[in-house]
Design a protein around this motif. Sequence first.
Motif, mmCIF file in Angstrom:
data_model
loop_
_atom_site.group_PDB
_atom_site.id
_atom_site.type_symbol
_atom_site.label_atom_id
_atom_site.label_comp_id
_atom_site.label_asym_id
_atom_site.label_seq_id
_atom_site.Cartn_x
_atom_site.Cartn_y
_atom_site.Cartn_z
ATOM 1 N N LEU A 537 3.010 6.926 -4.293
ATOM 2 C CA LEU A 537 3.741 5.606 -4.416
ATOM 3 C C LEU A 537 4.438 5.697 -3.128
ATOM 4 O O LEU A 537 4.701 4.551 -2.517
ATOM 5 C CB LEU A 537 4.754 5.490 -5.475
ATOM 6 C CG LEU A 537 4.293 5.530 -7.132
ATOM 7 C CD1 LEU A 537 5.309 5.481 -7.874
ATOM 8 C CD2 LEU A 537 3.507 4.147 -7.083
ATOM 9 N N ARG A 538 4.809 6.831 -2.514
ATOM 10 C CA ARG A 538 5.461 6.848 -1.334
ATOM 11 C C ARG A 538 4.479 6.510 -0.064
ATOM 12 O O ARG A 538 4.921 5.556 0.866
ATOM 13 C CB ARG A 538 6.160 8.187 -0.820
ATOM 14 C CG ARG A 538 7.390 8.688 -1.745
ATOM 15 C CD ARG A 538 8.070 9.992 -1.442
ATOM 16 N NE ARG A 538 9.346 10.122 -1.740
ATOM 17 C CZ ARG A 538 9.897 11.234 -1.601
ATOM 18 N NH1 ARG A 538 9.478 12.165 -0.891
ATOM 19 N NH2 ARG A 538 11.248 11.483 -1.935
ATOM 20 N N GLN A 539 3.461 6.920 -0.197
ATOM 21 C CA GLN A 539 2.383 6.688 0.668
ATOM 22 C C GLN A 539 2.121 5.041 0.787
ATOM 23 O O GLN A 539 1.844 4.469 1.850
ATOM 24 C CB GLN A 539 0.901 7.286 0.546
ATOM 25 C CG GLN A 539 0.027 7.353 1.743
ATOM 26 C CD GLN A 539 0.373 7.614 2.866
ATOM 27 O OE1 GLN A 539 1.075 8.969 2.944
ATOM 28 N NE2 GLN A 539 0.417 6.914 3.818
ATOM 29 N N ARG A 540 2.228 4.525 -0.507
ATOM 30 C CA ARG A 540 1.857 3.056 -0.389
ATOM 31 C C ARG A 540 2.986 2.378 0.308
ATOM 32 O O ARG A 540 2.730 1.377 0.809
ATOM 33 C CB ARG A 540 1.699 2.560 -1.826
ATOM 34 C CG ARG A 540 0.412 3.120 -2.615
ATOM 35 C CD ARG A 540 0.321 2.311 -3.909
ATOM 36 N NE ARG A 540 -1.086 2.735 -4.658
ATOM 37 C CZ ARG A 540 -1.537 2.232 -5.782
ATOM 38 N NH1 ARG A 540 -0.636 1.586 -6.586
ATOM 39 N NH2 ARG A 540 -2.754 2.855 -6.373
ATOM 40 N N VAL A 541 4.403 2.837 0.208
ATOM 41 C CA VAL A 541 5.246 2.127 0.686
ATOM 42 C C VAL A 541 5.190 2.504 2.298
ATOM 43 O O VAL A 541 5.421 1.489 2.946
ATOM 44 C CB VAL A 541 6.661 2.966 0.131
ATOM 45 C CG1 VAL A 541 7.882 2.417 1.134
ATOM 46 C CG2 VAL A 541 7.045 2.488 -1.364
ATOM 47 N N LYS A 549 3.747 -9.180 3.697
ATOM 48 C CA LYS A 549 4.227 -9.757 2.359
ATOM 49 C C LYS A 549 4.784 -8.620 1.701
ATOM 50 O O LYS A 549 5.834 -9.094 0.805
ATOM 51 C CB LYS A 549 2.799 -9.905 1.457
ATOM 52 C CG LYS A 549 2.097 -11.254 2.002
ATOM 53 C CD LYS A 549 0.936 -11.594 1.131
ATOM 54 C CE LYS A 549 0.324 -12.930 1.658
ATOM 55 N NZ LYS A 549 -0.930 -13.151 0.653
ATOM 56 N N SER A 550 4.679 -7.229 1.638
ATOM 57 C CA SER A 550 5.202 -6.323 0.856
ATOM 58 C C SER A 550 6.109 -5.437 1.495
ATOM 59 O O SER A 550 6.758 -4.565 1.075
ATOM 60 C CB SER A 550 4.101 -5.720 -0.003
ATOM 61 O OG SER A 550 3.408 -4.817 1.099
ATOM 62 N N ALA A 551 6.556 -5.745 2.781
ATOM 63 C CA ALA A 551 7.284 -4.735 3.713
ATOM 64 C C ALA A 551 8.612 -4.868 3.346
ATOM 65 O O ALA A 551 9.114 -3.708 3.042
ATOM 66 C CB ALA A 551 7.187 -5.241 5.142
ATOM 67 N N LYS A 552 9.292 -5.981 2.868
ATOM 68 C CA LYS A 552 10.755 -5.708 2.607
ATOM 69 C C LYS A 552 10.931 -4.769 1.065
ATOM 70 O O LYS A 552 11.791 -3.791 1.005
ATOM 71 C CB LYS A 552 11.349 -7.247 2.116
ATOM 72 C CG LYS A 552 12.860 -7.300 1.732
ATOM 73 C CD LYS A 552 13.177 -8.556 1.333
ATOM 74 C CE LYS A 552 14.487 -8.735 0.797
ATOM 75 N NZ LYS A 552 15.102 -10.092 0.602
ATOM 76 N N ALA A 553 9.960 -5.003 0.031
ATOM 77 C CA ALA A 553 10.140 -4.120 -1.104
ATOM 78 C C ALA A 553 9.888 -2.847 -0.642
ATOM 79 O O ALA A 553 10.422 -1.996 -1.272
ATOM 80 C CB ALA A 553 9.037 -4.657 -2.100
ATOM 81 N N ALA A 554 8.906 -2.531 0.238
ATOM 82 C CA ALA A 554 8.581 -1.139 0.506
ATOM 83 C C ALA A 554 9.802 -0.492 1.298
ATOM 84 O O ALA A 554 10.264 0.743 1.069
ATOM 85 C CB ALA A 554 7.172 -1.053 1.668
ATOM 86 N N PRO A 567 10.860 7.796 5.731
ATOM 87 C CA PRO A 567 9.787 7.822 6.774
ATOM 88 C C PRO A 567 10.207 8.213 8.080
ATOM 89 O O PRO A 567 11.510 7.866 8.276
ATOM 90 C CB PRO A 567 9.372 6.130 6.785
ATOM 91 C CG PRO A 567 9.806 5.768 5.383
ATOM 92 C CD PRO A 567 11.110 6.372 4.972
ATOM 93 N N ALA A 568 9.397 8.729 8.873
ATOM 94 C CA ALA A 568 9.715 9.324 10.183
ATOM 95 C C ALA A 568 10.195 8.121 11.249
ATOM 96 O O ALA A 568 9.666 6.962 11.021
ATOM 97 C CB ALA A 568 8.682 9.850 10.841
ATOM 98 N N PRO A 569 11.245 8.311 11.952
ATOM 99 C CA PRO A 569 11.684 7.251 12.830
ATOM 100 C C PRO A 569 10.428 6.424 13.512
ATOM 101 O O PRO A 569 9.622 7.048 14.200
ATOM 102 C CB PRO A 569 12.611 8.078 13.822
ATOM 103 C CG PRO A 569 13.129 9.164 12.964
ATOM 104 C CD PRO A 569 11.911 9.488 12.350
ATOM 105 N N ALA A 570 10.591 5.090 13.853
ATOM 106 C CA ALA A 570 9.644 4.737 14.582
ATOM 107 C C ALA A 570 10.285 3.804 15.736
ATOM 108 O O ALA A 570 11.555 3.827 15.909
ATOM 109 C CB ALA A 570 8.911 3.401 13.616
#
Length: 617
Positions: A537-541, A549-554, A567-570
Amino acid sequence: MTHSSVLAKDLGTGESKTLRVEMLTPIVEADSTQEQAERDLALYSDEEWAEGQRRLFFIKPLLEKPVRYRADVEEVAKVAGVHFTTLYKWLRAFLLSGHVSSLVPAKAGPRTGTRMLSAEQESVIQSAIDDKYLSEDRGTAQDVVDEVKRRCRRMKLKVPSHITVRARIRDIPKATALRKRGLRDEARDQYQPLRGSFPNANHPYSVIQIDHTPANVIVVDEVSRLPIGRPYLTLAIDVRTRMVAGLYLSMDPPSSVAVGICLSQAICQKREYLAYLGVTGEWPAWGVMGKVHSDNAKEFRSRALSRACEDYQIDLQYRMKKTPHYGGHIERLMGTAARIFLGLPGKTFSNPKERKGYDSEAKAAMTLKELEAYLVDYIVNKYHKNIHSGIGMTPLVAWERGISGSDKEPGIGLLPAPEDPARVQLDFMPYEERTIQRYGYQLDNVHYYDRVLDPYINSVDPKTKQKAKYLIRRDPRDISVTYFLDPADNRYTAVKYRNVAHPAISLWELNAAASRLKEEGLKGVDEDQLFDTVDRLRQRVDDALNATKSAKAARRSAARRPPGTRPAPAKQPARTVAVPSAANDESIHGQKGANDQSFGDDPFAEPITPFSVSLKR
């Protein structure tokens, strides 16, 4: 010198100097009569707890007297049915600790209130009370005595004394007896408290109100600086002075954890908390409150919260239904918080009509950490220093007068600060009881182990002859570590995952993984399957963070991970939005006052993490 500092004299050199209150610790003489270390408050049985409260009832009048004479003690001892030296022991124990738990009998065995009858005799008495006394027939105590005598003779049991039977009737709470005898209105009028009416809120921390609200602002992810949604705010306010007592900000919906963290923060000093957030200023509200007033939501009714409030002698009261005005003080504070959010980028307003034409998500700029620092800075350096129309002075001045006194009324003096803030935080956290197996113990299918558990493997309770259960507490925001109460020294020890290769996760993530496995039709899942699902689930996030579409929920899901597992800094986006300084914000209360203070050069440089707890209690 303010009420947060004292003038102290060095008895050796004669030199006087100003010391901060939080640097002082009381010196108490060790009590050689204390027979065992204080247990965790969750481990007392209901009978033990009732006995501790009974003893407090007798010594309470003596505690309120500045000078206690032996004659006073002897008089109370006669009423309590004990020797006056025993009463002195109760007084000494309570004065040293300040907790009801210090009055719970340290030794097992017969004591005042112990029932010596057989189980059959007790069953006969209870059934006779239910049938004759606790019914709409409203039988008398003598009716119960006669019925017990008749039933015992028929069952060939020894007939209990009429004194014993009448004592069992006296033990029934008055309100319960009235209700079951068909006198509900009388029970309500005589015994139901007037919740929300505060005639006794006559000094600081006599009454605290607490509640939750969604924050009217959208926060952004720490890494991508993109929106993740609205957080939830838990606030506590002192009714007398209007000082904010404590707060808790989280992306998770209101829960008993939020209530516990907010109340423990209200009890403890906040100097370290302010320094951790990088906020200058003073927040002198601390101490154990007399009453906590809340609504009837389930998060205010947890057993851990109720037992903690009882131990600290906090009267936990609930607002009556259909009486919103009884929570007026906290509601007004929530309104003030809503106006504070109106001055921030990403504000959502109070309704869709007001928000028309304003893209809240596009304007969002503050992370949850930055929002917390901003809110605390605003409370400490603006709200506490502005005149409150309800009291005609600033909350800070009202607090100082309540503590130090004024020409019109005496002050109550500084409220005692907890010697062990970590213990306070633990007392208000959820707990579980588990047996110790060869592998350690498990919570929600996750195994924990440490060598400190070895002496208790497959141990048996000598009283029940069943496997002994031990107390474990944990912070749901990071379940990689739990806290085991070692009965050998009554100290908490950190016990981590048995499989140290597992990553730190939140209880929310674990429950999400369990739900996903259930949806997939898997039953009897083990620990490895749960953590594999969390990883999946973390990888999907992480994969969804760049999707539209799903970025906010992630991003919201990622924000619920424990610190250090996100997640590592971008690369930061080129778009920047100015974040206002709370102390310089004039949008709510007008011009900046002479006493207002602001952040340092970088108010958000320090990370904000959940409170930590000491390994030893």
